[in-house]
Enzyme design. Structure first.
Site, PDB file in Angstrom:
ATOM      1  CE1 TYR A 136     -89.704 -19.215   4.620  1.00 30.92           C
ATOM      2  CE2 TYR A 136     -87.833 -18.528   5.979  1.00 30.92           C
ATOM      3  CZ  TYR A 136     -89.111 -19.044   5.865  1.00 30.92           C
ATOM      4  OH  TYR A 136     -89.812 -19.389   6.992  1.00 30.92           O
TER       5      TYR A 136
ATOM      6  CB  SER B 151     -83.100 -17.208  17.555  1.00 31.37           C
ATOM      7  OG  SER B 151     -81.818 -17.631  17.170  1.00 31.37           O
TER       8      SER B 151
ATOM      9  CG  ASP C 187     -78.435 -20.965  17.800  1.00 35.18           C
ATOM     10  OD1 ASP C 187     -77.360 -20.442  17.477  1.00 35.18           O
ATOM     11  OD2 ASP C 187     -78.624 -21.545  18.890  1.00 35.18           O
TER      12      ASP C 187
ATOM     13  CD  GLN D  32     -54.442 -40.377  11.306  1.00 35.64           C
ATOM     14  OE1 GLN D  32     -53.878 -39.794  12.240  1.00 35.64           O
ATOM     15  NE2 GLN D  32     -54.605 -39.832  10.129  1.00 35.64           N
TER      16      GLN D  32
ATOM     17  CB  THR E  72     -76.195 -20.491  12.232  1.00 38.15           C
ATOM     18  OG1 THR E  72     -74.964 -20.709  12.899  1.00 38.15           O
ATOM     19  CG2 THR E  72     -76.799 -19.187  12.676  1.00 38.15           C
TER      20      THR E  72
ATOM     21  CD  GLU F 155     -84.804 -23.849   7.752  1.00 38.64           C
ATOM     22  OE1 GLU F 155     -85.692 -24.414   8.406  1.00 38.64           O
ATOM     23  OE2 GLU F 155     -84.999 -22.830   7.065  1.00 38.64           O
TER      24      GLU F 155
HETATM   25  C1  LIG Z   1     -49.403 -23.212   7.639  1.00 38.94           C
HETATM   26  C2  LIG Z   1     -48.218 -24.117   7.735  1.00 38.94           C
HETATM   27  C3  LIG Z   1     -46.961 -23.569   7.799  1.00 38.94           C
HETATM   28  C4  LIG Z   1     -45.835 -24.380   7.822  1.00 38.94           C
HETATM   29  N1  LIG Z   1     -44.597 -23.806   7.844  1.00 38.94           N
HETATM   30  C5  LIG Z   1     -43.489 -24.618   7.741  1.00 38.94           C
HETATM   31  C6  LIG Z   1     -42.177 -24.066   7.650  1.00 38.94           C
HETATM   32  O1  LIG Z   1     -42.010 -22.849   7.660  1.00 38.94           O
HETATM   33  N2  LIG Z   1     -41.129 -24.906   7.500  1.00 38.94           N
HETATM   34  C7  LIG Z   1     -41.277 -26.269   7.465  1.00 38.94           C
HETATM   35  O2  LIG Z   1     -40.296 -26.985   7.320  1.00 38.94           O
HETATM   36  N3  LIG Z   1     -42.507 -26.832   7.599  1.00 38.94           N
HETATM   37  C8  LIG Z   1     -43.629 -26.042   7.717  1.00 38.94           C
HETATM   38  N4  LIG Z   1     -44.879 -26.606   7.827  1.00 38.94           N
HETATM   39  C9  LIG Z   1     -45.011 -28.072   7.839  1.00 38.94           C
HETATM   40  C10 LIG Z   1     -45.386 -28.608   9.213  1.00 38.94           C
HETATM   41  O3  LIG Z   1     -44.326 -28.509  10.079  1.00 38.94           O
HETATM   42  C11 LIG Z   1     -45.881 -30.058   9.044  1.00 38.94           C
HETATM   43  O4  LIG Z   1     -47.072 -30.022   8.327  1.00 38.94           O
HETATM   44  C12 LIG Z   1     -46.076 -30.704  10.395  1.00 38.94           C
HETATM   45  O5  LIG Z   1     -44.833 -31.027  10.919  1.00 38.94           O
HETATM   46  C13 LIG Z   1     -46.943 -31.961  10.348  1.00 38.94           C
HETATM   47  O6  LIG Z   1     -46.381 -32.909   9.534  1.00 38.94           O
HETATM   48  P1  LIG Z   1     -47.202 -33.594   8.368  1.00 38.94           P
HETATM   49  O7  LIG Z   1     -47.890 -32.551   7.583  1.00 38.94           O
HETATM   50  O8  LIG Z   1     -46.266 -34.487   7.691  1.00 38.94           O
HETATM   51  O9  LIG Z   1     -48.313 -34.457   9.086  1.00 38.94           O
HETATM   52  P2  LIG Z   1     -48.337 -36.042   9.165  1.00 38.94           P
HETATM   53  O10 LIG Z   1     -47.278 -36.515  10.076  1.00 38.94           O
HETATM   54  O11 LIG Z   1     -48.374 -36.626   7.813  1.00 38.94           O
HETATM   55  O12 LIG Z   1     -49.736 -36.247   9.872  1.00 38.94           O
HETATM   56  C14 LIG Z   1     -50.826 -36.961   9.297  1.00 38.94           C
HETATM   57  C15 LIG Z   1     -51.562 -37.681  10.404  1.00 38.94           C
HETATM   58  O13 LIG Z   1     -50.757 -38.742  10.875  1.00 38.94           O
HETATM   59  C16 LIG Z   1     -50.681 -38.706  12.283  1.00 38.94           C
HETATM   60  N5  LIG Z   1     -49.385 -39.242  12.708  1.00 38.94           N
HETATM   61  C17 LIG Z   1     -48.164 -39.005  12.164  1.00 38.94           C
HETATM   62  N6  LIG Z   1     -47.218 -39.674  12.840  1.00 38.94           N
HETATM   63  C18 LIG Z   1     -47.843 -40.339  13.839  1.00 38.94           C
HETATM   64  C19 LIG Z   1     -47.405 -41.208  14.902  1.00 38.94           C
HETATM   65  N7  LIG Z   1     -46.124 -41.514  15.057  1.00 38.94           N
HETATM   66  N8  LIG Z   1     -48.332 -41.696  15.753  1.00 38.94           N
HETATM   67  C20 LIG Z   1     -49.631 -41.377  15.610  1.00 38.94           C
HETATM   68  N9  LIG Z   1     -50.093 -40.581  14.633  1.00 38.94           N
HETATM   69  C21 LIG Z   1     -49.208 -40.064  13.755  1.00 38.94           C
HETATM   70  C22 LIG Z   1     -50.865 -37.255  12.655  1.00 38.94           C
HETATM   71  O14 LIG Z   1     -51.371 -37.125  13.970  1.00 38.94           O
HETATM   72  C23 LIG Z   1     -51.873 -36.807  11.612  1.00 38.94           C
HETATM   73  O15 LIG Z   1     -53.158 -37.101  12.067  1.00 38.94           O
HETATM   74  C24 LIG Z   1     -45.998 -25.788   7.824  1.00 38.94           C
HETATM   75  C25 LIG Z   1     -47.280 -26.339   7.781  1.00 38.94           C
HETATM   76  C26 LIG Z   1     -48.388 -25.519   7.736  1.00 38.94           C
HETATM   77  C27 LIG Z   1     -49.753 -26.140   7.682  1.00 38.94           C
HETATM   78  C1  LIG Z   2     -75.363 -18.900   5.538  1.00 36.06           C
HETATM   79  C2  LIG Z   2     -76.663 -18.435   6.091  1.00 36.06           C
HETATM   80  C3  LIG Z   2     -77.785 -18.478   5.284  1.00 36.06           C
HETATM   81  C4  LIG Z   2     -79.022 -17.997   5.757  1.00 36.06           C
HETATM   82  N1  LIG Z   2     -80.095 -17.997   4.919  1.00 36.06           N
HETATM   83  C5  LIG Z   2     -81.258 -17.414   5.344  1.00 36.06           C
HETATM   84  C6  LIG Z   2     -82.381 -17.287   4.464  1.00 36.06           C
HETATM   85  O1  LIG Z   2     -82.336 -17.722   3.312  1.00 36.06           O
HETATM   86  N2  LIG Z   2     -83.490 -16.644   4.916  1.00 36.06           N
HETATM   87  C7  LIG Z   2     -83.567 -16.154   6.186  1.00 36.06           C
HETATM   88  O2  LIG Z   2     -84.589 -15.588   6.540  1.00 36.06           O
HETATM   89  N3  LIG Z   2     -82.525 -16.269   7.061  1.00 36.06           N
HETATM   90  C8  LIG Z   2     -81.379 -16.885   6.668  1.00 36.06           C
HETATM   91  N4  LIG Z   2     -80.320 -16.998   7.537  1.00 36.06           N
HETATM   92  C9  LIG Z   2     -80.447 -16.478   8.908  1.00 36.06           C
HETATM   93  C10 LIG Z   2     -80.527 -17.583   9.932  1.00 36.06           C
HETATM   94  O3  LIG Z   2     -81.756 -18.235   9.857  1.00 36.06           O
HETATM   95  C11 LIG Z   2     -80.289 -16.989  11.338  1.00 36.06           C
HETATM   96  O4  LIG Z   2     -78.952 -16.582  11.370  1.00 36.06           O
HETATM   97  C12 LIG Z   2     -80.565 -18.015  12.417  1.00 36.06           C
HETATM   98  O5  LIG Z   2     -81.933 -18.153  12.563  1.00 36.06           O
HETATM   99  C13 LIG Z   2     -79.946 -17.666  13.771  1.00 36.06           C
HETATM  100  O6  LIG Z   2     -80.421 -16.477  14.214  1.00 36.06           O
HETATM  101  P1  LIG Z   2     -79.447 -15.300  14.678  1.00 36.06           P
HETATM  102  O7  LIG Z   2     -78.431 -15.117  13.640  1.00 36.06           O
HETATM  103  O8  LIG Z   2     -80.334 -14.186  15.017  1.00 36.06           O
HETATM  104  O9  LIG Z   2     -78.761 -15.847  15.980  1.00 36.06           O
HETATM  105  P2  LIG Z   2     -79.027 -15.301  17.452  1.00 36.06           P
HETATM  106  O10 LIG Z   2     -80.348 -15.769  17.898  1.00 36.06           O
HETATM  107  O11 LIG Z   2     -78.730 -13.871  17.557  1.00 36.06           O
HETATM  108  O12 LIG Z   2     -77.933 -16.128  18.227  1.00 36.06           O
HETATM  109  C14 LIG Z   2     -76.856 -15.538  18.965  1.00 36.06           C
HETATM  110  C15 LIG Z   2     -76.587 -16.403  20.171  1.00 36.06           C
HETATM  111  O13 LIG Z   2     -77.663 -16.302  21.078  1.00 36.06           O
HETATM  112  C16 LIG Z   2     -78.102 -17.573  21.481  1.00 36.06           C
HETATM  113  N5  LIG Z   2     -79.537 -17.533  21.764  1.00 36.06           N
HETATM  114  C17 LIG Z   2     -80.503 -16.898  21.063  1.00 36.06           C
HETATM  115  N6  LIG Z   2     -81.689 -17.102  21.646  1.00 36.06           N
HETATM  116  C18 LIG Z   2     -81.493 -17.882  22.733  1.00 36.06           C
HETATM  117  C19 LIG Z   2     -82.341 -18.439  23.739  1.00 36.06           C
HETATM  118  N7  LIG Z   2     -83.636 -18.226  23.751  1.00 36.06           N
HETATM  119  N8  LIG Z   2     -81.771 -19.203  24.701  1.00 36.06           N
HETATM  120  C20 LIG Z   2     -80.456 -19.433  24.698  1.00 36.06           C
HETATM  121  N9  LIG Z   2     -79.608 -18.923  23.783  1.00 36.06           N
HETATM  122  C21 LIG Z   2     -80.123 -18.157  22.798  1.00 36.06           C
HETATM  123  C22 LIG Z   2     -77.753 -18.486  20.320  1.00 36.06           C
HETATM  124  O14 LIG Z   2     -77.594 -19.815  20.747  1.00 36.06           O
HETATM  125  C23 LIG Z   2     -76.451 -17.884  19.834  1.00 36.06           C
HETATM  126  O15 LIG Z   2     -75.392 -18.427  20.587  1.00 36.06           O
HETATM  127  C24 LIG Z   2     -79.107 -17.492   7.076  1.00 36.06           C
HETATM  128  C25 LIG Z   2     -77.972 -17.487   7.888  1.00 36.06           C
HETATM  129  C26 LIG Z   2     -76.752 -17.948   7.423  1.00 36.06           C
HETATM  130  C27 LIG Z   2     -75.558 -17.914   8.315  1.00 36.06           C
END
Ligand SMILES: Cc1cc2nc3c(=O)[nH]c(=O)nc-3n(C[C@H](O)[C@H](O)[C@H](O)COP(=O)(O)OP(=O)(O)OC[C@H]3O[C@@H](n4cnc5c(N)ncnc54)[C@H](O)[C@@H]3O)c2cc1C
Ligand SMILES: Cc1cc2nc3c(=O)[nH]c(=O)nc-3n(C[C@H](O)[C@H](O)[C@H](O)COP(=O)(O)OP(=O)(O)OC[C@H]3O[C@@H](n4cnc5c(N)ncnc54)[C@H](O)[C@@H]3O)c2cc1C
Ligand SMILES: [Ca+2]
Lengths: 670, 670
Positions: free
Chosen positions: B137, B146, B432, B332, B428, B430
């Site tokens: 399409y 759009s 925006d 949570q 986006t 079908e």
């Molecule tokens: C890209 C990345 C890089 C990282 N790098 C390091 C690194 O270099 N060294 C290192 O040691 N770690 C690293 N980490 C780990 C990171 O520090 C932990 O993921 C982080 O501390 C969150 O802990 P968790 O994953 O156990 O989350 P969890 O504590 O398991 O969280 C799960 C959910 O439980 C909720 N929750 C947990 N406790 C409570 C509470 N008391 N009350 C309410 N809600 C709670 C949280 O809000 C969350 O929604 C990295 C993580 C990422 C994603």
């Molecule tokens: C994964 C993917 C699959 C797709 N598949 C298809 C496909 O199979 N066939 C096809 O034909 N197309 C396809 N598309 C295109 C898609 O339909 C367009 O991206 C979509 O219609 C949005 O149009 P645009 O990208 O021009 O956004 P734009 O219109 O350029 O939007 C940019 C910004 O301007 C704003 N804006 C635009 N007009 C107005 C207005 N009048 N008032 C206020 N704000 C406005 C929007 O809200 C947005 O923030 C695909 C797109 C994606 C991402």
């Protein structure tokens, strides 16, 4: 930026009502800071080793190898160019690729500095500074993250050999996540449960060597590897977040980090007189850098969206004249401009946090611990709020900018998917944002409960001293114009925050115990903590705007941004402001009206306001955000680089497509 | 699901207070629908060709090739198993991989059905059904999305040869985005500007062959390719979204889709008596499927987060007993449960939309066009709202679920990054979402302006007939309990929506012209449109819950979910409800209080409520969301499959790491 050959945004740039060059200095913090970052950005951008545009199509191994190459090259360039520490740090930022160095410089070294004795620092820091060892920070385990006290790894003292035995007793005790651990680090600061003579002394840090310095193979008893693919293409997959298991690995006693507590030769556990709060200092530092990362990530996204929204045209042409620039739509403005204002707000509060860190450090040196809890809560809250906004928990940041770019924002060449995927984990690491906000809430409950006792709240909680006034006063806005007064804004945010805090405290007191009440009402407490943190950011923005400033129109446009930031929050959280009785629905409507007119004032300045970030096209990494606005030819060009376009007929044609198209019999009932 | 060997969630499942098997039927829509989807899901899950777990590490070419393989295999299996159309469609859903078939079946065929004459349908549909041709399409262009009326591609009638000449006059007229176009499609429905004798007749659809059916090479005058990497690993990169340029490509006159307008042999442009609104029918259909996609994507994310939150423990252990399950934390719950309720709400409104589509189709057959504009606005709004919530414009959906999983949610093996990246473009394509909501807003303005004229609003706008009452009444909630009454909820949402709509209309009337006012106030109009759409979803949920229902406790728990859905919206949009004067701050606080107690009622049912989706582990594609809760061993196991773990010492060691570690001289000044 040098003047580009074409400039599709020239007309936009002419509209600006302020001095962009002066604003660049304000954004950078000082002329000196501007010069350094400008110079470093250009050096990185012009070096082909640092190109980023192919990153999203690389397989994991190629991607990682490429990061290793960049890291080695960076080290070499920093040396050859004789860069200062400040310059080198900027240089690394502009390389813009997560890598083991981030943890080596950002966590391993600071941990030794903060928790090691002087002797330990003397031994390990020179090795680390010269990168003769590479270290990481191994705290989190497969089963334990937020709750550090629950870690399972053990470090058992063996008095016979004067060693600690580091061990992973369970699967869930495997270290899991540390950056740089999987493939690169030779050493780690490992957090483990100290056991002496069967007694558990809680979590302590230990320097553990993981790999041979001869051939990089893991030492006996150590299993180490990468934990696998993470969110997004490119993005954080350049980092070797790792898994690590110990099978009774022995290290000398002097590799426990002993600044705060020690184990003696005899196996005595001794606390030194250094207060534990010292460790807060490091946390304040690390979180301050994360706030600064948030302002960078958000401002990059905003820059891309603002420029592309000025290039992109859609609808509104009657007579063959060009269509309307989408940035002229009010809905586009109401989505983009508050984020632009937030980028500035986060930048300024980040600068202020640097000041706070220095203040805290000075006080620590003078043995003054009085402001630590407040500073700690404040940085926890600001880390949480700025990263959440940027990564979209409470209000979409980077993702909203991506959607503002319509379909094209979904292409990797827009730069936005990778920016998002690489940024989002900041909401989780260095403290899960919800867990941090609950800490802020606890601190606020404590502060409010002590108000009666005559203890004056300090720093960012000082406003709570005015509780009587703030609980009774009413907003005196009569016209939309009134909302421009900083005092009006400030009091509105103060009144809202304190009333939400007081409400929570009241409701908690209805429960059998404080703790039960806190747990039960924790969702409301989050809202109160957010209100408090927003107040901090608003007030620092107001302070900033009141400083003396050079340059035509700079102060005026910042005042507009500040109002947009504050009033868009009033609009978004109108329920809070009205329900706490401080403002009326009518006043809320006036705020909204003012906001609309501020958008119109911002509009001609939009492109110049993002130019002021002074980002190179290399750093932005976005075709949609190109400085010259030459979007379409470059998008078209870039498409052909995809591996799928290596051949016109795709690889699988003969095997998987042709058999369908050339079926001799009607194959299906459908 | 068969009973698994271990079941770490058994205790959770025992807690459920309702009959899960009965709820599965409710979720599926009927016993028959359940049986079909259950059977199809199992067949797909057990077929090794359809494995998904390696998807995120594949390079672009391998990934794409793998999708081609799956598509061909699916075609074969559907044939071998003699699947019905309903079964085949479920089968394709559970393969869970975007591919050219989506556009072929979902857009190319419906376009010919909807816009082709009977003759054209007879010629093309059998070829398409048998996949002897594969179509896409092709509407969107590099410079135009759009605004379909702004497309630049031309189709110029050549009376000499009785052909149209399809041409891309500018770079921005290149077709850009169509799925399946880049590498697979042999044909496309191309939208182009019809030119006859120099006169522009606007946008029409044309069937254009793109590639040779012999060797798949592009036909003369056609340049076609893939537009490159999109957001995320795996995700939508399995699809060959394409770019397409025409250099004076000729097609026979009868390949213009001529149901609504025709070009005669002589070059006359004729409108048929089929009303243009007919085309709305297809849009209603396509958008209804997107709403159903939203409920699937959100429910999958919620399922993962709910199960993992029950497995994950953090804090709260004093004495060595297990820590607290994180699902027991109120924060949570306040993040997860409203999303769980939304998943159910979207599922039910999606079912209702199917009914609406059938109703519209029946009426069209009977030449009754009266409900079309309302149905069109309604589906536009619901498409926008459900995808935005799921993809996080207004409130985070999948991303919030990812963050609920802490650090581990950031791993691809959690399934959440890919689910997010593959889902977000629904905001986006079908239409925006913002552009669609503005259409809803226009429709609401029209409806309100006609109220005086005695024209009764129909369908989902019927409530506007009660304007007098709704503008004056006040919420009569006195206790938290009162918020459980459906009539109370319904009137609150009706009053809020109509008051916001009326406010907008009033404010618009202050402007010199309606159009100017609409543009200026469009951000407020968005809010009003959202309020209206939320009312629709709430009211369909209430209707659903009032149906007869089988099974212990099913109705009761759905009532709770319905209240959670509605009251969490009241909490989130409190500003609207209070500012429009319908509820008081006190009543808002009561709603919040009730919400909290509903969370406690939901808690024991949480895992059973996501089990009721009946998703296989294959379809979920998430280690964190495994049915058996056996998270940690499986996470650990999966890590070792990453390509980086092929060798213990990484490839780049000798070149990029060793030289650093073994520097003979202290290399840096730092
Ligand atoms: C890209 C990345 C890089 C990282 N790098 C390091 C690194 O270099 N060294 C290192 O040691 N770690 C690293 N980490 C780990 C990171 O520090 C932990 O993921 C982080 O501390 C969150 O802990 P968790 O994953 O156990 O989350 P969890 O504590 O398991 O969280 C799960 C959910 O439980 C909720 N929750 C947990 N406790 C409570 C509470 N008391 N009350 C309410 N809600 C709670 C949280 O809000 C969350 O929604 C990295 C993580 C990422 C994603
Ligand atoms: C994964 C993917 C699959 C797709 N598949 C298809 C496909 O199979 N066939 C096809 O034909 N197309 C396809 N598309 C295109 C898609 O339909 C367009 O991206 C979509 O219609 C949005 O149009 P645009 O990208 O021009 O956004 P734009 O219109 O350029 O939007 C940019 C910004 O301007 C704003 N804006 C635009 N007009 C107005 C207005 N009048 N008032 C206020 N704000 C406005 C929007 O809200 C947005 O923030 C695909 C797109 C994606 C991402
Ligand atoms: Ca890849």
């Amino acid at each position: 930026m040098e003047a580009p050959a074409v400039d599709h945004l020239a007309a936009e740039r002419k509209k600006a009502q302020f001095d962009v060059e002066a604003m660049k200095i304000v954004w950078a913090g000082s002329k000196h800071a501007f010069d350094v970052s400008d110079r470093m950005a250009r050096i990185v951008a012009s070096d082909p080793v640092f190109r980023k545009d192919n990153r999203t199509t690389l397989g994991r191994k190629e991607l990682f190898n490429n990061t290793l190459k960049k890291s080695a090259h960076a080290w070499k360039r920093i040396y050859e160019l004789h860069l200062t520490e400040e310059e080198a740090s900027q240089f690394r930022i502009f390389i813009d690729e997560p890598g083991y160095g981030d943890l080596h410089w950002g966590m391993f070294i600071p941990a030794i500095k903060g928790q090691g004795t002087e002797e330990q620092q003397k031994k390990w820091l020179p090795l680390a500074y010269k990168m003769l060892i590479i270290g990481c920070y191994a705290q989190t385990e497969l089963g334990h993250g937020s709750n550090v006290q629950g870690l399972e790894t053990t470090a058992t003292f063996d008095p016979k050999t004067d060693e600690f035995v580091i061990h992973s007793p369970t699967l869930t005790s495997s270290k899991w996540w540390p950056g740089g651990l999987g493939k690169v680090s030779t050493h780690a600061v490992v957090y483990a449960r100290l056991i002496i003579d069967g007694k558990d002394h809680g979590i302590n840090g230990f320097i553990v060597q993981l790999r041979s310095l001869d051939d990089h193979s893991p030492l006996p008893g150590i299993v180490v590897g990468d934990i696998g693919m993470k969110f997004g293409n490119g993005a954080y997959n350049t980092m070797d977040n790792g898994v690590l298991r110990f099978d009774h690995v022995r290290i000398p006693r002097d590799q426990m980090l002993m600044r705060v507590s020690q184990v003696t030769r005899e196996g005595k556990y001794v606390q030194s007189d250094v207060p534990k709060q010292l460790l807060y200092g490091t946390m304040v530092f690390v979180r301050q850098t994360i706030v600064s990362d948030a302002s960078k990530a958000l401002s990059r996204a905003v820059c891309i969206a603002a420029r592309y929204s000025s290039v992109r045209r859609q609808f509104g042409s009657q007579d063959g004249s060009p269509e309307t620039q989408v940035i002229d739509y009010k809905t586009q403005q109401s989505r983009l401009f508050p984020l632009m204002a937030s980028a500035y707000a986060f930048r300024f509060v980040g600068e202020w946090l640097k000041w706070l860190y220095n203040d805290v450090t000075d006080r620590l040196r003078a043995n003054d611990f009085s402001t630590l809890p407040e500073a700690h809560a404040c940085t926890a809250g600001l880390k949480s709020l700025t990263t959440s906004v940027t990564a979209s928990v409470m209000k979409d940041g980077i993702e909203e900018c991506r959607k503002l770019c319509g379909g094209h924002g979904y292409l990797c060449s827009s730069g936005l998917p990778e920016l998002f995927a690489a940024f989002v984990p900041t909401c989780t690491y260095e403290g899960d944002n919800i867990v941090l906000l609950l800490q802020v809430a606890r601190f606020l409950m404590k502060t409010i409960s002590r108000l009666g006792s005559g203890k004056q709240p300090v720093g960012t909680t000082a406003y709570m001293g005015k509780i009587q006034h703030l609980m009774q006063s009413k907003c005196d806005v009569l016209t939309a114009e009134d909302w421009l007064k900083p005092s009006v804004i400030l009091e509105a945010f103060e009144a809202r925050a304190i009333r939400m805090v007081v409400n929570c405290a009241k409701n908690i007191s209805q429960f059998p115990s404080q703790e039960e009440g806190f747990l039960e009402l924790s969702a409301d407490l989050l809202d109160a903590a957010i209100a408090h943190c927003q107040l901090i950011i608003v007030s620092k923005f107001i302070d900033k705007v009141q400083e003396d400033m050079q340059g035509r129109g700079v102060k005026e446009i910042l005042q507009i941004l500040c109002s947009v930031y504050a009033l868009s929050l009033v609009h978004k959280h109108l329920g809070d402001f009205i329900a706490t009785g401080y403002i009326t629905p009518k006043q809320g409507a006036l705020a909204n009206e003012k906001l609309r007119s501020l958008y119109s004032q911002l509009r001609p300045n939009a492109v110049a306001l993002v130019d002021a970030f002074n980002y190179t096209d290399h750093y932005l990494g976005s075709i949609l955000g190109r400085y010259d606005g030459n979007v379409y030819p470059k998008l078209y060009e870039a498409a052909w680089n995809d591996p799928l376009n290596d051949s016109v007929v795709p690889d699988g044609y003969h095997e998987y497509i042709k058999p369908l198209l050339q079926q001799k019999v009607a194959a299906a009932r459908l």
